[in-house]
Design a protein around this motif. Structure first.
Motif: not given
Length: 426
Positions: A149-173
């Motif tokens: 389902v996520w693969a389909d949703a990802e293919a239908q939209t460009d979620r990375l469009a218009g990026l200006r400010r981002i935050g980066i971190d890591e998490i133990s899973y």
């Protein structure tokens, strides 16, 4: 079967011809347990036949494949339902010989689109037990459906469009140092990207996906001082302002304070490993030293007063930690207040804080940028808390891709909707 249209609505399928509906007992002979399933015999409408299951292009028929097959559909009342149809193979000019596509299911899936949508919605809202019992499937099957389902949703939209400010971190899973690298959009508050790993190669995958043109348009990046973040950000986002979250800077000070506390504690024990009355009092005072003054209890205030009289070295370390915290909250005066703190730490005669001021000077621009631009990693830390909850729900998924897909569906702004319901207005 009086009306095929009713059955298409019940199964939530489109461009499908219902040929016959029948009930049959599960199992055969001695294995039959008396339970009944609904089997709906169907075929695609004329315009959807002989199409490649991967790209949807029309293709020449190759052979009959392995005959008829079944797809699990949404339950009809309390009865399990299946759609049964021919599964011929076609010869696609792009993808070669492959199974022909059907309008009610994704290529290679054993469940209908409506079934997948309902499972994905439940996985983002319910517990593991609720999903598996309601849908009558295994938990690993849930992980595979969420990934589809996520693969389909990802293919239908460009979620990375218009990026200006981002935050980066890591998490133990997972245990044994298994990490996810997480990227969040500060403007939309959404989870942008998550990938197993915590190194430069992992983060470079995000920037490769973003592309050089859009990477160059990033204006702000909030993160900690880790080298695996600094390298890729400098290489791919030359115009971005690096912002180091004040939380991580204060954590450095808390760690330095704990180093001093252990040194004083060991001195109280006289290096012989014996527990003394003084060492006990220091061990119990740990949380009083860590907490902010406004959050202290009456007993913890008394502990700090005792430390101020009995252990001036440790009290000096505590004051340095608090001084740094207040300097980082000075707003537009943060650079001046922080530099005063650096000069104080240089002559404090505490090795842990002398080393700390060197780290602060090394990352001076990123630390002061947090106050100048009003940006922190608070949003990312909040996202990490939500991902931890999702990690607990997703325990048992076969691979981390299913976990990241569930996190993206839940926090990426593309939550699935229940079949047959009207989409909420935006």
């Amino acid at each position: 079967m009086r009306s095929p249209r009713i059955w298409t609505r019940l199964l939530d399928v489109e461009k499908t011809v219902i040929e016959q509906v029948e009930a049959e007992e599960e199992g055969s002979g001695e294995d039959a347990d008396g339970s009944v399933v609904i089997v709906v015999h169907a075929r695609p409408v004329k315009g959807r036949r002989q199409r490649c299951g991967i790209c949807g292009r029309r293709a020449a028929k190759y052979d009959a494949g392995e005959g008829r097959r079944r797809w699990r559909a949404l339950d009809i009342g309390v009865l399990t339902a299946f759609i049964e149809a021919d599964a011929p193979r076609v010869s696609c000019p792009v993808h070669g010989v492959t199974v022909a596509g059907v309008p009610w299911a994704r290529h290679g899936a054993g469940h209908t689109l409506a079934f997948d949508a309902q499972v994905a919605w439940l996985a983002t809202c319910c517990s593991k037990t609720a999903v598996t019992q309601l849908m009558r499937i295994g938990w690993r099957t849930v992980g595979s459906i969420v990934a589809r389902v996520w693969a389909d949703a990802e293919a239908q939209t460009d979620r990375l469009a218009g990026l200006r400010r981002i935050g980066i971190d890591e998490i133990s899973y997972k245990k044994r140092h298994k990490y996810l690298t997480v990227v969040v959009d500060h403007d939309s508050g959404r989870l942008l990207w998550a990938e197993p790993g915590r190194d430069k190669a992992t983060l470079n995958k995000f920037f490769d996906l973003l592309g050089p043109e859009r990477s160059a348009k990033i204006t702000h990046v909030s993160a900690d001082a880790a080298d695996w973040v600094a390298g890729p950000v400098s290489a791919h986002c030359p115009n971005a302002v690096r912002v180091m979250d004040p939380f991580h800077t204060v954590k450095w000070a808390t760690d330095a304070l704990d180093v001093v506390r252990r040194e004083v504690w060991n001195t109280e024990r006289k290096g012989k490993g014996r527990t003394t009355k003084g060492s006990k009092s220091l061990k119990k005072a740990r949380f009083a030293l860590w907490k902010n003054p406004e959050d202290l209890t009456v007993h913890q205030r008394a502990q700090l007063e005792f430390i101020a009289r009995a252990h001036p070295v440790l009290h000096r370390a505590y004051l340095l930690k608090e001084g740094l915290r207040l300097a980082l909250k000075a707003g537009p005066h943060t650079p001046e207040a922080l530099w005063d703190w650096v000069l104080w730490a240089r002559r404090c005669r505490l090795d842990a804080f002398v080393d700390l001021q060197r780290s602060i000077v090394k990352h001076w621009d990123a630390i002061t940028a947090a106050a100048e631009h009003g940006l922190s990693n608070g949003l990312v830390e909040s996202m990490n808390t939500k991902i931890r909850l999702i990690t607990r729900i997703a325990f048992g998924f076969k691979n981390p891709q299913a976990l990241t897909a569930l996190a993206m569906l839940s926090l990426g702004g593309h939550r699935p909707h229940l079949p047959g319901r009207q989409l909420p207005s935006r």
